[in-house]
Design a protein around this motif. Structure first.
Motif, PDB file in Angstrom:
ATOM      1  N   ASP A   4      40.423  31.534  42.728  1.00  0.00           N
ATOM      2  CA  ASP A   4      39.707  30.113  42.068  1.00  0.00           C
ATOM      3  C   ASP A   4      38.874  29.631  43.307  1.00  0.00           C
ATOM      4  O   ASP A   4      39.669  28.934  44.345  1.00  0.00           O
ATOM      5  CB  ASP A   4      40.969  29.465  41.604  1.00  0.00           C
ATOM      6  CG  ASP A   4      40.316  28.245  40.893  1.00  0.00           C
ATOM      7  OD1 ASP A   4      39.165  27.683  40.972  1.00  0.00           O
ATOM      8  OD2 ASP A   4      41.294  27.670  40.110  1.00  0.00           O
ATOM      9  N   THR A   5      37.836  29.419  43.282  1.00  0.00           N
ATOM     10  CA  THR A   5      36.991  28.589  44.284  1.00  0.00           C
ATOM     11  C   THR A   5      36.980  27.326  44.365  1.00  0.00           C
ATOM     12  O   THR A   5      36.847  26.706  45.409  1.00  0.00           O
ATOM     13  CB  THR A   5      35.564  29.166  44.379  1.00  0.00           C
ATOM     14  OG1 THR A   5      34.941  28.893  43.080  1.00  0.00           O
ATOM     15  CG2 THR A   5      35.427  30.870  44.322  1.00  0.00           C
ATOM     16  N   CYS A   6      37.787  26.563  43.357  1.00  0.00           N
ATOM     17  CA  CYS A   6      37.974  25.184  43.551  1.00  0.00           C
ATOM     18  C   CYS A   6      39.011  24.650  44.690  1.00  0.00           C
ATOM     19  O   CYS A   6      38.801  23.967  45.511  1.00  0.00           O
ATOM     20  CB  CYS A   6      38.312  24.628  42.199  1.00  0.00           C
ATOM     21  SG  CYS A   6      37.008  24.928  41.062  1.00  0.00           S
ATOM     22  N   ASP A   7      40.304  25.568  44.533  1.00  0.00           N
ATOM     23  CA  ASP A   7      41.240  25.242  45.478  1.00  0.00           C
ATOM     24  C   ASP A   7      41.749  26.409  46.163  1.00  0.00           C
ATOM     25  O   ASP A   7      42.631  26.500  46.957  1.00  0.00           O
ATOM     26  CB  ASP A   7      42.578  24.596  44.714  1.00  0.00           C
ATOM     27  CG  ASP A   7      43.005  25.974  43.573  1.00  0.00           C
ATOM     28  OD1 ASP A   7      42.313  27.009  43.618  1.00  0.00           O
ATOM     29  OD2 ASP A   7      43.851  25.433  42.751  1.00  0.00           O
ATOM     30  N   TRP A   8      40.874  27.398  46.184  1.00  0.00           N
ATOM     31  CA  TRP A   8      41.130  28.793  46.862  1.00  0.00           C
ATOM     32  C   TRP A   8      42.580  29.171  46.815  1.00  0.00           C
ATOM     33  O   TRP A   8      43.263  29.437  47.725  1.00  0.00           O
ATOM     34  CB  TRP A   8      40.758  28.471  48.212  1.00  0.00           C
ATOM     35  CG  TRP A   8      39.026  28.507  48.336  1.00  0.00           C
ATOM     36  CD1 TRP A   8      38.567  27.330  48.616  1.00  0.00           C
ATOM     37  CD2 TRP A   8      38.266  29.603  48.275  1.00  0.00           C
ATOM     38  NE1 TRP A   8      37.053  27.715  48.631  1.00  0.00           N
ATOM     39  CE2 TRP A   8      36.963  29.006  48.238  1.00  0.00           C
ATOM     40  CE3 TRP A   8      38.397  31.015  48.135  1.00  0.00           C
ATOM     41  CZ2 TRP A   8      35.704  29.909  48.242  1.00  0.00           C
ATOM     42  CZ3 TRP A   8      37.275  31.680  47.875  1.00  0.00           C
ATOM     43  CH2 TRP A   8      35.868  31.110  48.033  1.00  0.00           C
ATOM     44  N   GLU A   9      43.008  29.480  45.597  1.00  0.00           N
ATOM     45  CA  GLU A   9      44.376  30.151  45.194  1.00  0.00           C
ATOM     46  C   GLU A   9      43.962  31.298  44.247  1.00  0.00           C
ATOM     47  O   GLU A   9      43.157  31.315  43.667  1.00  0.00           O
ATOM     48  CB  GLU A   9      44.987  29.049  44.311  1.00  0.00           C
ATOM     49  CG  GLU A   9      45.618  27.779  45.146  1.00  0.00           C
ATOM     50  CD  GLU A   9      46.563  28.004  46.174  1.00  0.00           C
ATOM     51  OE1 GLU A   9      47.183  29.245  46.173  1.00  0.00           O
ATOM     52  OE2 GLU A   9      46.754  27.344  47.181  1.00  0.00           O
ATOM     53  N   GLN A  10      44.799  32.244  44.654  1.00  0.00           N
ATOM     54  CA  GLN A  10      44.701  33.616  43.883  1.00  0.00           C
ATOM     55  C   GLN A  10      45.277  33.278  42.520  1.00  0.00           C
ATOM     56  O   GLN A  10      46.242  32.821  42.172  1.00  0.00           O
ATOM     57  CB  GLN A  10      45.705  34.569  44.620  1.00  0.00           C
ATOM     58  CG  GLN A  10      45.527  36.019  43.958  1.00  0.00           C
ATOM     59  CD  GLN A  10      46.274  37.113  44.597  1.00  0.00           C
ATOM     60  OE1 GLN A  10      46.211  37.146  45.772  1.00  0.00           O
ATOM     61  NE2 GLN A  10      46.875  38.033  43.892  1.00  0.00           N
ATOM     62  N   CYS A  11      44.091  33.559  41.593  1.00  0.00           N
ATOM     63  CA  CYS A  11      44.631  33.420  40.023  1.00  0.00           C
ATOM     64  C   CYS A  11      45.077  34.486  39.221  1.00  0.00           C
ATOM     65  O   CYS A  11      45.683  34.301  38.367  1.00  0.00           O
ATOM     66  CB  CYS A  11      43.367  32.643  39.425  1.00  0.00           C
ATOM     67  SG  CYS A  11      41.839  33.498  39.551  1.00  0.00           S
ATOM     68  N   ASP A  12      44.703  35.670  39.719  1.00  0.00           N
ATOM     69  CA  ASP A  12      45.082  36.854  38.953  1.00  0.00           C
ATOM     70  C   ASP A  12      44.697  38.266  40.035  1.00  0.00           C
ATOM     71  O   ASP A  12      43.945  37.965  40.840  1.00  0.00           O
ATOM     72  CB  ASP A  12      44.306  37.057  37.717  1.00  0.00           C
ATOM     73  CG  ASP A  12      45.347  37.731  36.680  1.00  0.00           C
ATOM     74  OD1 ASP A  12      46.072  38.484  37.053  1.00  0.00           O
ATOM     75  OD2 ASP A  12      45.005  37.624  35.447  1.00  0.00           O
ATOM     76  N   HIS A  13      45.090  39.077  39.624  1.00  0.00           N
ATOM     77  CA  HIS A  13      45.021  40.629  40.234  1.00  0.00           C
ATOM     78  C   HIS A  13      45.219  41.560  39.269  1.00  0.00           C
ATOM     79  O   HIS A  13      46.027  41.471  38.381  1.00  0.00           O
ATOM     80  CB  HIS A  13      45.388  40.481  41.817  1.00  0.00           C
ATOM     81  CG  HIS A  13      47.139  41.186  41.525  1.00  0.00           C
ATOM     82  ND1 HIS A  13      47.999  40.201  41.174  1.00  0.00           N
ATOM     83  CD2 HIS A  13      47.769  42.362  41.601  1.00  0.00           C
ATOM     84  CE1 HIS A  13      49.211  40.820  41.029  1.00  0.00           C
ATOM     85  NE2 HIS A  13      49.010  42.078  41.313  1.00  0.00           N
ATOM     86  N   PHE A  14      44.473  42.666  39.452  1.00  0.00           N
ATOM     87  CA  PHE A  14      44.663  43.928  38.746  1.00  0.00           C
ATOM     88  C   PHE A  14      44.784  45.163  39.420  1.00  0.00           C
ATOM     89  O   PHE A  14      43.799  45.400  40.336  1.00  0.00           O
ATOM     90  CB  PHE A  14      43.485  44.063  37.641  1.00  0.00           C
ATOM     91  CG  PHE A  14      43.215  42.841  36.741  1.00  0.00           C
ATOM     92  CD1 PHE A  14      43.931  42.846  35.475  1.00  0.00           C
ATOM     93  CD2 PHE A  14      42.288  41.711  37.186  1.00  0.00           C
ATOM     94  CE1 PHE A  14      43.543  41.633  34.873  1.00  0.00           C
ATOM     95  CE2 PHE A  14      42.109  40.776  36.380  1.00  0.00           C
ATOM     96  CZ  PHE A  14      42.787  40.698  35.109  1.00  0.00           C
ATOM     97  N   ARG A  15      45.532  46.036  39.034  1.00  0.00           N
ATOM     98  CA  ARG A  15      45.826  47.438  39.880  1.00  0.00           C
ATOM     99  C   ARG A  15      44.841  48.370  38.848  1.00  0.00           C
ATOM    100  O   ARG A  15      44.548  48.321  37.779  1.00  0.00           O
ATOM    101  CB  ARG A  15      46.979  47.826  39.623  1.00  0.00           C
ATOM    102  CG  ARG A  15      48.016  47.062  40.461  1.00  0.00           C
ATOM    103  CD  ARG A  15      48.164  47.213  41.964  1.00  0.00           C
ATOM    104  NE  ARG A  15      49.139  46.549  42.592  1.00  0.00           N
ATOM    105  CZ  ARG A  15      49.414  46.510  44.188  1.00  0.00           C
ATOM    106  NH1 ARG A  15      48.500  47.351  44.460  1.00  0.00           N
ATOM    107  NH2 ARG A  15      50.202  45.934  44.421  1.00  0.00           N
ATOM    108  N   ALA A  16      44.449  49.291  39.921  1.00  0.00           N
ATOM    109  CA  ALA A  16      43.786  50.599  39.447  1.00  0.00           C
ATOM    110  C   ALA A  16      44.326  51.269  38.451  1.00  0.00           C
ATOM    111  O   ALA A  16      45.646  51.372  38.773  1.00  0.00           O
ATOM    112  CB  ALA A  16      43.062  51.117  40.462  1.00  0.00           C
ATOM    113  N   PRO A  17      44.132  52.117  37.615  1.00  0.00           N
ATOM    114  CA  PRO A  17      44.795  52.854  36.641  1.00  0.00           C
ATOM    115  C   PRO A  17      45.346  54.049  37.816  1.00  0.00           C
ATOM    116  O   PRO A  17      44.957  54.179  38.759  1.00  0.00           O
ATOM    117  CB  PRO A  17      43.708  53.722  35.897  1.00  0.00           C
ATOM    118  CG  PRO A  17      42.644  52.456  35.729  1.00  0.00           C
ATOM    119  CD  PRO A  17      42.722  51.900  37.109  1.00  0.00           C
TER     120      PRO A  17
END
Length: 1524
Positions: free
Chosen positions: A1042-1055
């Motif tokens: 999130d570029t507003c507060d520079w917090e990680q909002c989600d992540h996805f793993r590769a199959p």
């Protein structure tokens, strides 16, 4: 026209109408008005043939009709080109005047003059009207036809009345003189009687004998019709009394004995015609009209005869035409030529020649030759042969032969002039034109060197001038212009129709002095005479099942364009008229206005004042222009493409072209390109490739005018992706569009009309499967482009601009550019040829690096000029060996300034774009990896290796500050806030450092954001400014910030087992698009759910090299040079289609059908609204939902999850009870909705109250396949082979059905309660016995015994509510049903192995899902490999419709409203409606019409969440047996 190939070019029924014009006026008019139009429509719609009638006396006064030679040419043309009958003769009571011979040989004419002189008969008139001409072969005296300027002569055109009467008297005098002389010559033995009869016979007699005498029988049998009307007492008493004896001749010699008009008519009717009946089976109908002697042949009697004639002639011609066409179809037709489709025998998805490609001369374009001759090939089609220049002597011999063939020659003096002309232009076309000019010369003509035109174009111009004098300017100019402007040529009938619809031409045939006619056409004979004069310069070819006229040489088209079509307005006007004609605008009785002068009848704008003009509305009688002829539906729905259906191919080829040329872009786009009817016809005609090309045409002239680009691209993509099916089954287009188009209607509202056409097709047929709710599409339509096959080198680099231009670099150093669907190689005029190593893009600019260290800048939106900027070889120091080939790492353009940085170098060059002048060079400490150049343009931020970021002031070129990271990782991306107050630096490990750079000289570290998996290699980053999300793609994960507060909002793993190769954000950050290593597809994830919702097929087995995100397009370039483009909005529409989190396991329907519930094996129970087509609520559980049951009124729902039973209010979502300890495997609710039943296999089955959850009683036995009786009295189920009925009030067994009690060693395998007959239960035994058990009275009736091979399969068994039909079993592609009222078995054969089958509640329809049949062509598309849905009417086995589901179905249900619900493995749901004229589907259509049409992107909308009780509110105590 060249009729040498008439045997293979018969696409018209052309009839010559032979009559005495003065005697059959009423009959001919009646035939023209009531018979011929009907026959024309019959031939056109039933057989695809044109129908024409050539009446030589239709045009004007019979005395000015065509001469004998012209009539014979017209008759001969009808005989040769008619596909069926060619002659209709009307013989009445008047024989007609004798024909004056057009020419008389010199010796015979002198003999006649001598005889007249001896008899004292004046020959002054003969010698004045007959002049000697030595140019005829043999030399003859020729009748001088007075020159008539053909300004469309009309009977009431103003002429000199005295002159007209004098001309008639002179003709009558010449006729009498000639007959007197001939009679004397016969008496003296100077002439034979047969030769003398030629001077007495009328035009009717002459034409009949020419048509019938000495002809083969096959030219007469079933091809000629003669109608004889004999009138008795026709003149009446008063008329007979006043009739004076026939006036005696003006000479003393009597005529030939008995050669009066009556005797000649008698000889014709009583001798000649009967002899033809006997010898050649000529069809002759004779009618005798008995008239009242007092009144004679009255107008009423004539009208009565005309009516009978019309009826008889219509039926006769109809029978002859049908018979002839049937015989011709048995012999087969020749091959046809389709422009752009020559040689195509197999389907292709590649680009074919455009349907509306411009044709400048509407003919064959010769390069070296001047004339295109035609010869007939072995297959009957025409072959073009080029004839080049020949020697002058050859042209002279050719001209002499042409003159001899036409019965002409030239004098020696004239021959000298001809020889000089041929030497000046030794071309065969010129020789043919000279023949036309020389044919007009007489031996008395004065010919000089300036008489003949010089050159082909001048000669054509003079020839056209002669035609204008003979036929009139309007007729000639318009006819030749229409022929020239047509795309593929015109048939003779089409040319006549266009001329009749042309106001300028028709105005000359309409008189203002008479009442305006309601119907009028240009006489066919006028057009035929013009075509006769054009014979040799117009040839026929077979195009689109029609035989069309086109110019023998392109030079005619060029001269016509220069002479008649010099203005754009004129060309556009005529293209508009042709578009109106092929669109059928004025067909079916629609009158077209015509403005004429009240004085002359001529339409000459500006020639007369407005007050002298009159507007009248006239039906021009053009034919209808349907896309398909004879398109009545087939009796069998399984074969919709009947062989009796004929496509209007010529309309398909001509209409788009003329709409484009006339600038009618709206009609072209909406009326054709987005018309299901047009698409269907194109597919039936085998023009699928042309249709796709027409829809995708964005490169041709006028392409910028085309409207609806997204809609056209979507349709083209669907058609291309469905080529394998549509090529062989064009009638499946509606089905394909139901499946693949409807999901995108919310995005493309302009296609609503197209979708409505699909729906109307179901209504017209009265049966079918309609789509109420479209499931998520399995594919997204795309545009695919390939490099030429000869250049299949691996692609090493690719870049694209925001406008959609894509440039790729191949391993051999070549560069290719895609600006549409065709790739063009980038070649610059320099030596040696440039070889490219990389390509980069910024905005609308492309920057190419070459092997010789040159950089070429190209603005794709500007000119094609390439700027050579910052050439290292010439402007920079000589690079060292390690930098022998310097490649651009990246560049940015802001206004007129550009920053460029290179791989492995530590500086950034700032230059001016317009002049390529280097402004400054910014030297950094380390190798530059990334640059940020904000719109303000003052400061440049350079990310480098070792974690440094340098800030430069471009106005001074000085370094203002440097930011360093302690991790010393390369800075891959520099992101600035909008006010340039903050700077985020992304390093090669995915970590982010946030700096405050409001003060450029003193940056401050604000925040350090560490990635959790820093050991993964960073691939790329992507920023969505709209949603303030930064995507960081690594090999094994994608991290979102999130570029507003520079917090990680989600992540996805590769199959598992895969690695990312690139990822992008789409649709304002709501979607993630990613490519994987060793995977040819592009995967799409929905960010809110993390669910992979789409797999975009690149159409290539090679891995994607680059994902290019452009303005509205996503492009993918593969390593083997395959470019695929998708519309970003279309991807979003497909990805955002509502679906559950997993595959649908069960669909439960509300009684009213407005909502339905979906179980997908997760802890969520989904409630969908049919009106919105999406989930509206979630009922959450603490574990996976296993079972669901709705109360009959839909107010409560009971769900089973683990050991807990949840009771919900469906309207409020309130969890009323959460009951623990049920150990149930099934939940049921009674028909009154008050009592619930939990069936347990391991413990007690409990009967409880829905309102309170209190237990009513326990059932100790396990009942398999438990069902509540319709009256809520018993719980029925199987137990140890018997069927038990347990009381819901006591829990004890009240009734029992046992097969052993029926003296049968068998068990109950299935049963079904009947809601419409609540006391009865249908019981199926393992032995095949079928019983009816009346539970209340415990009476049993054995219905019958099933054969061993048709035993019931319990897992398939399903019965309608009234017990009329039951599904017993499925075996591969066979479904076995039991018709209980008729005690019979029925089988339904599916198209493939059956997966699921069920009946509707009323027992009228069987709905099943099956695999499609195996394809011999090995096609692996969704349409051929995924299951299909089909509906069968049980009453008669009729198939109502089928749909390809294109995905894997997992659930099937049918509602009382005849809606079919299908759940899919991807979590989406499709709803389909059954329409049947004999069923109840029609009542449903009004309510569900339009459902699912509008579906806007629901990126932010989420269903309402209903939470369960945190803990169980009721716990049922375990029994002692359960505790043990």
């Amino acid at each position: 026209m060249d009729n040498s190939r008439t045997a293979s070019c018969k696409s018209c029924v052309k009839v010559y109408l032979c009559s005495n014009p003065e005697d059959c006026v009423v009959e001919r008019r009646a035939l023209r008005e009531s018979v011929f139009p009907r026959l024309r429509e019959h031939c056109r719609h039933t057989h695809g043939l044109d129908f024409k009638v050539i009446d030589p006396y239709e045009a004007s006064d019979p005395r000015t009709g065509p001469d004998q030679q012209t009539r014979q040419k017209l008759l001969q043309a009808c005989r040769e080109s008619s596909d069926g009958p060619y002659l209709v003769a009307l013989v009445g009571e008047q024989y007609g005047a004798a024909c004056l011979p057009a020419q008389v040989e010199v010796a015979e004419f002198h003999m006649l003059l001598q005889v007249c002189q001896r008899a004292g008969i004046s020959t002054h008139t003969l010698e004045k009207e007959y002049l000697r001409d030595e140019n005829t072969v043999p030399p003859s005296f020729c009748l001088q036809r007075h020159k008539r300027l053909h300004t469309h002569p009309h009977p009431d055109t103003q002429t000199d009345e005295k002159t007209g009467e004098t001309g008639v008297e002179e003709e009558e005098e010449m006729r009498k003189v000639l007959q007197a002389a001939v009679s004397q010559c016969v008496q003296e033995g100077l002439l034979t009687t047969e030769r003398a009869l030629g001077y007495y016979r009328s035009a009717l007699d002459t034409d009949l004998r020419f048509a019938l005498e000495n002809r083969p029988r096959h030219d007469i049998i079933k091809r000629c019709l003669v109608y004889v009307n004999k009138i008795s007492n026709g003149r009446g008493q008063s008329e007979g009394a006043d009739q004076s004896p026939k006036e005696q001749l003006l000479h003393p010699y009597p005529p030939l004995k008995a050669l009066s008009d009556d005797s000649l008519l008698t000889q014709l009717c009583d001798h000649f015609l009967p002899s033809m009946v006997t010898s050649c089976q000529l069809l002759v109908y004779t009618a005798t009209s008995e008239c009242d002697p007092r009144h004679g042949y009255t107008p009423a009697r004539r009208r009565s005869y005309a009516e009978g004639l019309c009826q008889q002639l219509y039926s006769d011609l109809l029978a002859l035409i049908d018979s002839s066409v049937a015989m011709g179809m048995g012999k087969g037709r020749g091959s046809q030529v389709l422009p752009g489709a020559e040689g195509n025998t197999t389907p292709t998805s590649g680009r074919r020649r455009a349907v509306h490609r411009e044709n400048c001369a509407a003919g064959t374009l010769c390069t070296t030759g001047e004339v295109v001759a035609e010869r007939q090939g072995s297959s009957g089609c025409c072959v073009s042969v080029e004839l080049g220049p020949v020697e002058g002597s050859g042209c002279v011999r050719m001209l002499t032969a042409l003159l001899e063939k036409s019965g002409r020659r030239v004098t020696s003096g004239q021959q000298g002039v001809v020889n000089l002309a041929v030497i000046s232009c030794p071309l065969t076309l010129y020789a043919r034109l000279l023949h036309r000019h020389a044919s007009l010369w007489t031996s008395a003509s004065e010919v000089t060197d300036g008489t003949l035109p010089v050159g082909v174009h001048s000669s054509i111009t003079v020839f056209l001038g002669h035609l204008e004098e003979k036929h009139g300017l309007a007729l000639v100019s318009r006819a030749l212009s229409y022929l020239t402007l047509s795309r593929t040529g015109l048939t003779e009938a089409e040319l006549s129709d266009l001329l009749s619809s042309d106001d300028e031409v028709l105005a000359g045939y309409v008189s203002a002095s008479e009442p305006p006619p309601s119907r009028a056409r240009v006489p066919e004979v006028e057009v035929e005479r013009l075509l006769l004069d054009l014979k040799g310069f117009l040839v026929k070819r077979s195009v689109a099942e029609s035989h069309v006229l086109f110019w023998v040489s392109r030079h005619f088209g060029l001269v016509v364009c220069k002479r008649y079509l010099s203005s754009c307005e004129m060309r556009e006007e005529m293209h508009t008229a042709m578009a109106d004609y092929f669109n059928g605008r004025w067909a079916y009785g629609r009158a077209k206005p015509l403005v004429i002068s009240q004085n002359t009848g001529l339409n000459k704008p500006g020639a007369v004042p407005d007050t002298a003009r009159m507007k009248i509305y006239i039906d021009r009688q053009p034919p209808g222009q349907p896309y398909v002829f004879n398109s009545e539906p087939s009796s069998s729905s399984s074969s919709p493409s009947s062989e009796h259906v004929r496509v209007n191919l010529h309309k398909l080829l001509e209409l788009p072209y003329h709409l484009k040329e006339s600038g009618r872009w709206e009609e072209l786009g909406r009326g054709l390109m987005m018309s299901l009817e047009f698409h269907q016809a194109m597919l039936r005609a085998g023009l699928l490739g042309d249709l796709v090309t027409l829809l995708e045409d964005g490169e041709g002239e006028g392409a910028s005018q085309l409207i609806f680009p997204r809609e056209r691209a979507l349709l083209a993509g669907i058609l291309r992706d469905s080529t394998c099916l549509l090529w062989r089954s064009p009638m499946e287009l509606s089905m394909v569009m139901k499946v693949r188009l409807l999901p995108f209607l919310g995005l493309c509202p302009e296609l609503e009309g197209y979708a409505e056409e699909v729906t109307q097709g179901i209504r017209k047929r009265g049966r079918g499967l309609g789509v109420v709710l479209s499931p998520a599409p399995s594919t997204v339509p795309s545009t695919q482009c390939l490099l030429p096959e000869a250049r299949q080198c691996p692609v090493t680099d690719a870049a694209g601009t925001v406008s959609g231009t894509v440039v790729v670099i191949q391993s051999d150093g070549s560069a290719w550019v895609w600006r549409g669907r065709e790739a063009e190689e980038l070649k610059l005029s320099c030596e040696p040829p440039l070889r490219y190593v990389s390509v980069r893009s910024s905005g609308s600019f492309i920057l190419l690096s070459t092997q010789c260290n040159r950089q070429l800048l190209w603005d794709v939106n500007g000119t094609t000029f390439f700027q050579d900027i910052l050439s290292l070889e010439r402007r920079e120091p000589k690079p060292t060996d390690q930098h022998a080939r310097t490649i651009v790492e990246g560049f940015l353009v802001c206004d007129d300034r550009m920053c460029v940085w290179w791989k492995g170098l530590s500086y950034v060059s700032v230059s001016k774009v317009s002049t390529s002048k280097l402004l400054t060079r910014l030297q950094c400490q380390n190798t530059v990896r990334s640059v940020s150049f904000p719109s303000s343009g003052r400061f440049v931020y350079c990310g480098q290796e070792k974690g440094a970021v340098s800030i430069f002031d471009t106005s001074t070129g000085t370094l203002t500050a440097t930011c360093s990271s302690p991790a010393e990782s390369s800075v891959i991306s520099v992101i600035l806030s909008e006010d340039e107050g903050e700077m985020a630096c992304v390093d090669s490990r995915g970590n982010i450092l946030l700096w405050g750079v409001a003060t450029k000289t003193a940056p401050k570290l604000l925040k350090e954001c560490c990635s959790g998996s820093s050991h993964f290699e960073l691939i790329n980053t992507d920023l969505s400014e709209e949603s303030s999300i930064l995507l960081v793609c690594k090999t094994q994960e994608i991290v979102l910030w999130d570029t507003c507060d520079w917090e990680q909002c989600d992540h996805f793993r590769a199959p598992q087992g895969k690695a990312f190769s690139q990822a992008l954000l789409a649709q304002d950050g709501h979607l993630i698009l990613a490519s994987l290593e060793a995977c040819p597809s592009v995967l799409v994830w929905r960010m809110t759910t993390g669910q992979c919702v789409l797999s975009l097929d690149t159409g290539s087995p090679s891995q994607p090299l680059s994902l290019l995100k452009m303005e509205c397009v996503l492009s993918v370039v593969t390593q083997n040079g395959h470019l695929t483009k998708w519309d970003s909005e279309v991807i979003c529409a497909a990805a955002m289609v509502p679906r559950t989190g997993a595959g649908v396991r069960e669909v439960v329907l509300e009684p009213m059908g407005e909502r339905f519930y979906v179980i997908d094996g997760s802890e969520v129970l989904w409630r969908w609204s049919l009106q919105t087509g999406s989930p509206e609520a979630h009922f959450l559980h603490d574990g996976p939902v296993e079972k669901l049951c709705l109360s009959p009124d839909g107010s409560h729902l009971v769900s089973l999850s683990g050991e807990d039973v949840y009771v919900w209010r469906s309207d409020t979502g309130q969890n009323l009870h959460r009951i623990h300890g049920s150990r149930a495997t099934e939940v049921l609710i009674t028909s009154n909705g008050h009592i619930g039943v939990c069936v347990s296999q391991l413990g007690l089955s409990r009967v409880w109250k829905v309102a309170s959850g209190g237990v009513v009683c326990n059932i100790h036995l396990y009942l398999a396949d438990a069902q509540v009786s319709p009256e809520s009295t018993f719980l029925l189920g199987r137990h140890h082979g018997d069927l038990l009925a347990v009381s819901l009030w006591s829990g004890t067994v009240s009734k029992r059905f046992s097969c052993s009690e029926r003296s049968e060693r068998s068990t109950v395998v299935a049963f079904r309660t009947l809601p419409e007959h609540p006391d009865f239960v249908i019981v199926m035994a393992a032995s095949g016995s079928v019983y009816t058990w009346r539970v209340t009275e415990e009476t049993v009736c054995r219905q019958f015994l099933l054969p061993q091979m048709f035993l019931c399969q319990p897992q398939v068994f399903h019965m309608s509510s009234d017990g009329s039909f039951a599904v017993l079993s499925t075996d591969d592609d066979l479904i076995t049903l039991l018709d209980l009222p008729h005690a019979r078995l029925c089988t339904v054969k599916a198209q493939g192995p059956v997966l699921k089958v069920c009946l509707d509640d009323s027992g009228r329809y069987a709905v099943y899902i099956c695999h499609p049949p195996a394809q011999g062509n090995g096609c692996a598309c969704d349409l051929h490999t995924k299951p299909m849905l089909a509906v069968v009417r049980l009453a008669d086995g009729g198939r109502l419709g089928r749909l390809c589901l294109c995905k894997t179905p997992t659930a099937l249900a049918v509602s009382e409203e005849l809606c079919v619900y299908v759940g899919f493995q991807d979590g989406s749901v499709g709803v389909y409606s059954i329409s049947d004229v004999t069923g109840r589907g029609g009542a449903v259509r009004g309510r569900i019409e339009g459902i699912g049409r509008e579906r806007p992107c629901r990126c932010d909308s989420e269903p309402v969440r209903w939470l369960p009780l945190a803990t169980p509110s009721i716990t049922w105590a375990k029994s002692s047996s359960e505790m043990t």
